[in-house]
Motif scaffolding. Structure first.
Motif, PDB file in Angstrom:
ATOM      1  N   ILE A  32    -105.882  69.866 -13.341  1.00 47.74           N
ATOM      2  CA  ILE A  32    -107.044  69.775 -12.390  1.00 47.74           C
ATOM      3  C   ILE A  32    -107.631  68.768 -13.210  1.00 47.74           C
ATOM      4  CG2 ILE A  32    -109.697  70.100 -10.821  1.00 47.74           C
ATOM      5  CD1 ILE A  32    -108.440  73.048 -10.121  1.00 47.74           C
ATOM      6  N   VAL A  33    -108.059  67.231 -13.354  1.00 49.21           N
ATOM      7  CA  VAL A  33    -109.083  67.228 -14.573  1.00 49.21           C
ATOM      8  C   VAL A  33    -110.392  66.681 -13.653  1.00 49.21           C
ATOM      9  CG1 VAL A  33    -109.893  64.784 -15.810  1.00 49.21           C
ATOM     10  CG2 VAL A  33    -107.130  65.655 -15.224  1.00 49.21           C
ATOM     11  N   VAL A  34    -111.312  67.622 -14.568  1.00 47.51           N
ATOM     12  CA  VAL A  34    -112.993  67.071 -13.281  1.00 47.51           C
ATOM     13  C   VAL A  34    -113.363  66.320 -14.758  1.00 47.51           C
ATOM     14  CG1 VAL A  34    -114.634  67.667 -12.944  1.00 47.51           C
ATOM     15  CG2 VAL A  34    -112.824  69.687 -12.511  1.00 47.51           C
ATOM     16  N   ARG A  40    -116.275  53.081 -16.380  1.00 44.85           N
ATOM     17  CA  ARG A  40    -115.297  52.500 -17.160  1.00 44.85           C
ATOM     18  C   ARG A  40    -114.083  53.271 -17.799  1.00 44.85           C
ATOM     19  NH1 ARG A  40    -120.428  52.478 -21.071  1.00 44.85           N
ATOM     20  NH2 ARG A  40    -120.807  54.226 -19.559  1.00 44.85           N
ATOM     21  N   ILE A  41    -114.393  53.946 -16.791  1.00 46.91           N
ATOM     22  CA  ILE A  41    -112.433  55.356 -16.983  1.00 46.91           C
ATOM     23  C   ILE A  41    -111.555  55.641 -16.222  1.00 46.91           C
ATOM     24  CG2 ILE A  41    -112.385  58.071 -17.272  1.00 46.91           C
ATOM     25  CD1 ILE A  41    -115.008  58.575 -17.739  1.00 46.91           C
ATOM     26  N   ASP A  42    -111.165  54.568 -16.853  1.00 46.26           N
ATOM     27  CA  ASP A  42    -109.097  54.774 -15.713  1.00 46.26           C
ATOM     28  C   ASP A  42    -108.204  56.110 -16.196  1.00 46.26           C
ATOM     29  OD1 ASP A  42    -106.584  54.211 -14.927  1.00 46.26           O
ATOM     30  OD2 ASP A  42    -106.701  52.543 -16.136  1.00 46.26           O
ATOM     31  N   THR A  43    -108.652  57.026 -15.159  1.00 49.30           N
ATOM     32  CA  THR A  43    -108.092  58.616 -15.663  1.00 49.30           C
ATOM     33  C   THR A  43    -106.649  58.106 -15.606  1.00 49.30           C
ATOM     34  OG1 THR A  43    -108.317  58.746 -13.342  1.00 49.30           O
ATOM     35  CG2 THR A  43    -109.461  59.786 -14.380  1.00 49.30           C
ATOM     36  N   SER A  44    -105.681  57.398 -15.197  1.00 46.92           N
ATOM     37  CA  SER A  44    -104.176  57.898 -15.205  1.00 46.92           C
ATOM     38  C   SER A  44    -103.950  56.943 -16.352  1.00 46.92           C
ATOM     39  CB  SER A  44    -103.381  56.766 -13.912  1.00 46.92           C
ATOM     40  OG  SER A  44    -104.213  55.624 -13.644  1.00 46.92           O
ATOM     41  N   ARG A  58    -113.454  63.586  -9.325  1.00 41.06           N
ATOM     42  CA  ARG A  58    -114.739  62.902  -9.926  1.00 41.06           C
ATOM     43  C   ARG A  58    -115.688  62.245  -9.211  1.00 41.06           C
ATOM     44  NH1 ARG A  58    -112.044  56.942 -12.404  1.00 41.06           N
ATOM     45  NH2 ARG A  58    -113.759  57.706 -13.749  1.00 41.06           N
ATOM     46  N   ASN A  59    -116.743  63.138 -10.575  1.00 41.59           N
ATOM     47  CA  ASN A  59    -118.194  63.045  -9.729  1.00 41.59           C
ATOM     48  C   ASN A  59    -119.563  62.564 -10.573  1.00 41.59           C
ATOM     49  OD1 ASN A  59    -119.048  65.118 -10.908  1.00 41.59           O
ATOM     50  ND2 ASN A  59    -117.987  66.427  -9.503  1.00 41.59           N
ATOM     51  N   ALA A  60    -120.448  62.450 -10.640  1.00 41.73           N
ATOM     52  CA  ALA A  60    -121.081  61.700 -11.638  1.00 41.73           C
ATOM     53  C   ALA A  60    -121.324  62.293 -12.371  1.00 41.73           C
ATOM     54  CB  ALA A  60    -123.043  61.415 -10.968  1.00 41.73           C
ATOM     55  N   GLY A  61    -121.396  62.457 -13.659  1.00 45.45           N
ATOM     56  CA  GLY A  61    -121.186  63.479 -14.473  1.00 45.45           C
ATOM     57  C   GLY A  61    -119.525  63.971 -14.894  1.00 45.45           C
ATOM     58  N   GLY A  62    -119.247  64.525 -13.861  1.00 45.12           N
ATOM     59  CA  GLY A  62    -118.208  64.893 -13.892  1.00 45.12           C
ATOM     60  C   GLY A  62    -118.113  66.824 -14.222  1.00 45.12           C
TER      61      GLY A  62
END
Ligand SMILES: [Zn+2]
Length: 166
Positions: A32-34, A40-44, A58-62
């Motif tokens: 799991i990545v929170v 600006r973040i491209d998680t893949s 994903r959410n505000a702030g992680g």
């Protein structure tokens, strides 16, 4: 208004290949990545994650407190056993405190003041401290599986580099 979604999706479908063969099953990296919803973040690309490999929340702030529902579903129903908490430099959540946002909302919706004051927007007091706090929170939470490997990271939006801090 969101026509661009449909346009972009046409290209996506053209290049979909055999990904339709992926089935509902535990993600292969059991990870799991929170992380933050920051655009600006491209998680893949940033974390080398392909379809079928990880759950990205994903959410505000992680913030992990805001991710608990999804973490429980992921762990108990889809067998993930590792959580990486990734917050980032220049995060909007570093720029305000609860009373700031509550004040803005209460000005616009005075009739909702009680409801507004009960919302914790989970702003981050300081970056590395916030990551460590969230990692600790997960390690101590009774509903997060004890054997979970939990790590904490800071993503630098200027360079794209992640650094482990917990
Ligand atoms: Zn952010």
């Amino acid at each position: 208004m969101a026509q661009h979604l449909d346009d972009a999706n046409r290209k996506h479908v053209e290049n979909f290949g055999d990904k339709g063969k992926l089935v509902l099953s535990p993600p292969s990296k059991k990870l799991i990545v929170v992380t933050c919803m920051d655009a600006r973040i491209d998680t893949s690309s940033a974390f080398g994650l392909n379809e079928g490999e990880a759950h990205v929340i994903r959410n505000a702030g992680g913030r992990v407190q805001d991710s608990l529902r999804s973490i429980i579903v992921s762990q108990r129903l889809l067998a993930t056993n590792e959580i990486a908490v990734v917050q980032h430099t220049d995060c909007g959540m570093l720029t305000f405190k609860n009373p700031d946002l509550q004040g803005i909302l209460a000005e616009q919706h005075p009739e909702e003041k009680d409801k507004i004051d009960s919302i914790d927007f989970l702003p981050i007091p300081n970056l590395e401290g916030g990551v460590r706090e969230d990692v600790q929170w997960l390690k101590e939470h009774p509903l997060v599986l004890k054997e979970t490997v939990v790590t904490g990271w800071v993503y630098d939006v200027k360079t794209g580099k992640v650094s482990q801090v917990a």
